[in-house]
Design a protein around this motif. Structure first.
Motif, PDB file in Angstrom:
ATOM      1  N   GLY A  90      -6.106  18.484   7.039  1.00  0.00           N
ATOM      2  CA  GLY A  90      -7.407  17.854   7.257  1.00  0.00           C
ATOM      3  C   GLY A  90      -7.280  16.685   8.217  1.00  0.00           C
ATOM      4  N   ASP A  91      -7.692  15.503   7.766  1.00  0.00           N
ATOM      5  CA  ASP A  91      -7.641  14.313   8.615  1.00  0.00           C
ATOM      6  C   ASP A  91      -6.414  13.454   8.360  1.00  0.00           C
ATOM      7  OD1 ASP A  91      -9.907  14.927  10.016  1.00  0.00           O
ATOM      8  OD2 ASP A  91     -11.252  13.795   8.725  1.00  0.00           O
ATOM      9  N   VAL A  92      -5.392  14.041   7.728  1.00  0.00           N
ATOM     10  CA  VAL A  92      -4.135  13.322   7.498  1.00  0.00           C
ATOM     11  C   VAL A  92      -3.015  14.071   8.214  1.00  0.00           C
ATOM     12  CG1 VAL A  92      -2.462  12.525   5.789  1.00  0.00           C
ATOM     13  CG2 VAL A  92      -4.912  12.409   5.279  1.00  0.00           C
ATOM     14  N   VAL A  93      -2.282  13.336   9.038  1.00  0.00           N
ATOM     15  CA  VAL A  93      -1.149  13.899   9.781  1.00  0.00           C
ATOM     16  C   VAL A  93       0.108  13.191   9.304  1.00  0.00           C
ATOM     17  CG1 VAL A  93      -0.097  14.177  12.057  1.00  0.00           C
ATOM     18  CG2 VAL A  93      -2.578  14.427  11.787  1.00  0.00           C
ATOM     19  N   THR A  94       1.130  13.962   8.986  1.00  0.00           N
ATOM     20  CA  THR A  94       2.401  13.402   8.533  1.00  0.00           C
ATOM     21  C   THR A  94       3.468  13.676   9.581  1.00  0.00           C
ATOM     22  OG1 THR A  94       1.750  13.842   6.249  1.00  0.00           O
ATOM     23  CG2 THR A  94       4.078  13.380   6.655  1.00  0.00           C
ATOM     24  N   ILE A  95       4.153  12.609   9.972  1.00  0.00           N
ATOM     25  CA  ILE A  95       5.219  12.700  10.973  1.00  0.00           C
ATOM     26  C   ILE A  95       6.519  12.284  10.308  1.00  0.00           C
ATOM     27  CG2 ILE A  95       6.080  11.814  13.174  1.00  0.00           C
ATOM     28  CD1 ILE A  95       3.062  11.124  13.780  1.00  0.00           C
ATOM     29  N   GLY A  96       7.456  13.212  10.203  1.00  0.00           N
ATOM     30  CA  GLY A  96       8.782  12.890   9.680  1.00  0.00           C
ATOM     31  C   GLY A  96       9.660  12.420  10.831  1.00  0.00           C
ATOM     32  N   ARG A 122       8.761   1.712  14.145  1.00  0.00           N
ATOM     33  CA  ARG A 122       8.697   0.351  13.614  1.00  0.00           C
ATOM     34  C   ARG A 122       7.382  -0.347  13.971  1.00  0.00           C
ATOM     35  NH1 ARG A 122      14.046   1.468  14.665  1.00  0.00           N
ATOM     36  NH2 ARG A 122      15.475   0.959  12.984  1.00  0.00           N
ATOM     37  N   ASN A 123       6.687   0.162  14.988  1.00  0.00           N
ATOM     38  CA  ASN A 123       5.382  -0.376  15.352  1.00  0.00           C
ATOM     39  C   ASN A 123       4.348  -0.131  14.256  1.00  0.00           C
ATOM     40  OD1 ASN A 123       5.312  -1.367  18.343  1.00  0.00           O
ATOM     41  ND2 ASN A 123       6.649   0.424  18.307  1.00  0.00           N
ATOM     42  N   PHE A 124       4.686   0.716  13.292  1.00  0.00           N
ATOM     43  CA  PHE A 124       3.723   1.094  12.260  1.00  0.00           C
ATOM     44  C   PHE A 124       4.139   0.638  10.857  1.00  0.00           C
ATOM     45  CE2 PHE A 124       3.561   3.979  15.832  1.00  0.00           C
ATOM     46  CZ  PHE A 124       2.258   3.731  16.248  1.00  0.00           C
ATOM     47  N   LEU A 125       5.096  -0.279  10.780  1.00  0.00           N
ATOM     48  CA  LEU A 125       5.508  -0.842   9.492  1.00  0.00           C
ATOM     49  C   LEU A 125       4.428  -1.778   8.955  1.00  0.00           C
ATOM     50  CD1 LEU A 125       9.270  -1.594  10.217  1.00  0.00           C
ATOM     51  CD2 LEU A 125       8.361   0.075   8.578  1.00  0.00           C
ATOM     52  N   GLY A 126       4.501  -2.085   7.683  1.00  0.00           N
ATOM     53  CA  GLY A 126       3.532  -2.998   7.063  1.00  0.00           C
ATOM     54  C   GLY A 126       2.154  -2.372   7.003  1.00  0.00           C
ATOM     55  N   GLU A 127       1.196  -3.038   7.623  1.00  0.00           N
ATOM     56  CA  GLU A 127      -0.189  -2.555   7.620  1.00  0.00           C
ATOM     57  C   GLU A 127      -0.404  -1.410   8.598  1.00  0.00           C
ATOM     58  OE1 GLU A 127      -2.695  -3.600   5.553  1.00  0.00           O
ATOM     59  OE2 GLU A 127      -1.014  -4.608   4.567  1.00  0.00           O
ATOM     60  N   VAL A 156       0.819   4.471   9.400  1.00  0.00           N
ATOM     61  CA  VAL A 156       1.600   3.557   8.564  1.00  0.00           C
ATOM     62  C   VAL A 156       2.961   4.208   8.305  1.00  0.00           C
ATOM     63  CG1 VAL A 156       1.748   2.352   6.357  1.00  0.00           C
ATOM     64  CG2 VAL A 156      -0.472   2.638   7.459  1.00  0.00           C
ATOM     65  N   ALA A 157       4.030   3.459   8.613  1.00  0.00           N
ATOM     66  CA  ALA A 157       5.393   3.956   8.414  1.00  0.00           C
ATOM     67  C   ALA A 157       5.936   3.466   7.086  1.00  0.00           C
ATOM     68  CB  ALA A 157       6.300   3.479   9.553  1.00  0.00           C
ATOM     69  N   ARG A 158       6.642   4.348   6.405  1.00  0.00           N
ATOM     70  CA  ARG A 158       7.303   4.011   5.140  1.00  0.00           C
ATOM     71  C   ARG A 158       8.717   4.587   5.160  1.00  0.00           C
ATOM     72  NH1 ARG A 158       3.610   0.843   4.357  1.00  0.00           N
ATOM     73  NH2 ARG A 158       1.742   1.304   3.182  1.00  0.00           N
ATOM     74  N   ARG A 159       9.652   3.800   4.637  1.00  0.00           N
ATOM     75  CA  ARG A 159      11.029   4.274   4.471  1.00  0.00           C
ATOM     76  C   ARG A 159      11.255   4.438   2.977  1.00  0.00           C
ATOM     77  NH1 ARG A 159      16.407   3.862   7.165  1.00  0.00           N
ATOM     78  NH2 ARG A 159      15.396   3.054   9.009  1.00  0.00           N
ATOM     79  N   ASP A 160      11.751   5.607   2.559  1.00  0.00           N
ATOM     80  CA  ASP A 160      11.979   5.830   1.132  1.00  0.00           C
ATOM     81  C   ASP A 160      13.372   5.341   0.726  1.00  0.00           C
ATOM     82  OD1 ASP A 160      13.851   7.844   1.764  1.00  0.00           O
ATOM     83  OD2 ASP A 160      12.501   9.481   1.255  1.00  0.00           O
ATOM     84  N   GLU A 161      13.673   5.483  -0.549  1.00  0.00           N
ATOM     85  CA  GLU A 161      14.944   4.989  -1.095  1.00  0.00           C
ATOM     86  C   GLU A 161      16.161   5.692  -0.517  1.00  0.00           C
ATOM     87  OE1 GLU A 161      13.447   8.371  -3.320  1.00  0.00           O
ATOM     88  OE2 GLU A 161      12.501   6.434  -2.940  1.00  0.00           O
ATOM     89  N   GLY A 179      16.338   6.428   2.711  1.00  0.00           N
ATOM     90  CA  GLY A 179      16.401   6.062   4.123  1.00  0.00           C
ATOM     91  C   GLY A 179      15.548   6.907   5.036  1.00  0.00           C
ATOM     92  N   ARG A 180      14.846   7.894   4.479  1.00  0.00           N
ATOM     93  CA  ARG A 180      13.975   8.742   5.300  1.00  0.00           C
ATOM     94  C   ARG A 180      12.715   7.979   5.674  1.00  0.00           C
ATOM     95  NH1 ARG A 180      14.284  13.594   1.088  1.00  0.00           N
ATOM     96  NH2 ARG A 180      13.464  11.843  -0.070  1.00  0.00           N
ATOM     97  N   VAL A 181      12.233   8.218   6.887  1.00  0.00           N
ATOM     98  CA  VAL A 181      11.028   7.538   7.365  1.00  0.00           C
ATOM     99  C   VAL A 181       9.933   8.561   7.618  1.00  0.00           C
ATOM    100  CG1 VAL A 181      10.028   6.163   9.233  1.00  0.00           C
ATOM    101  CG2 VAL A 181      12.326   5.628   8.388  1.00  0.00           C
ATOM    102  N   THR A 182       8.746   8.231   7.140  1.00  0.00           N
ATOM    103  CA  THR A 182       7.564   9.046   7.355  1.00  0.00           C
ATOM    104  C   THR A 182       6.450   8.151   7.875  1.00  0.00           C
ATOM    105  OG1 THR A 182       8.179  10.477   5.507  1.00  0.00           O
ATOM    106  CG2 THR A 182       5.901  10.590   6.242  1.00  0.00           C
ATOM    107  N   VAL A 183       5.750   8.621   8.900  1.00  0.00           N
ATOM    108  CA  VAL A 183       4.567   7.931   9.393  1.00  0.00           C
ATOM    109  C   VAL A 183       3.373   8.777   8.977  1.00  0.00           C
ATOM    110  CG1 VAL A 183       3.311   7.071  11.399  1.00  0.00           C
ATOM    111  CG2 VAL A 183       5.814   6.940  11.341  1.00  0.00           C
TER     112      VAL A 183
END
Length: 113
Positions: free
Chosen positions: A56-62, A73-78, A96-101, A103-107
């Motif tokens: 839908g309107d959500v895109v996930t980038i691994g 890193r431009n998408f960390l925090g808010e 929004v970027a998140r790093r999991d426990e 070490g994987r990063v998903t935007v």
């Protein structure tokens, strides 16, 4: 580990050529898009090909090899604004970027209406 810029530019150029290929373009575009954003510190506009999944309107980038890349890193925090080339149309959104426990990063991108 940083990947040399000339290697990154060569690989990205090949990916962009595949996306526009009459023979392979449609298949490649189903899995790869071009993300465009403005750098937080530099204020420069950057575009980079990325793999994605859309629901839908959500895109996930691994982000593969996140420690060798800096764009996410431009998408960390808010997070921040960006655009994605989806179905031949530039779609704006907020990533929004998140790093999991592990070490994987998903935007995660929420597309604008």
């Amino acid at each position: 580990m940083r990947i040399p810029e000339n290697v990154v530019n060569r690989v990205n150029g090949c990916v962009l050529e595949l996306r526009s290929s009459p023979r392979f373009g449609a298949a490649v575009r189903r899995h790869l898009t071009v993300l465009t954003y403005t750098g937080r510190r530099s204020g420069r506009v950057f575009s980079t090909p990325v793999g994605y999944r859309r629901a839908g309107d959500v895109v996930t980038i691994g982000v593969r090899l996140p420690d060798a890349k800096s764009w996410w890193r431009n998408f960390l925090g808010e997070g921040g604004p960006l655009s994605l080339d989806l179905d031949g149309v530039d779609r704006g959104g907020h990533g929004v970027a998140r790093r999991d426990e592990r070490g994987r990063v998903t935007v995660t991108v929420r597309l604008d209406p």
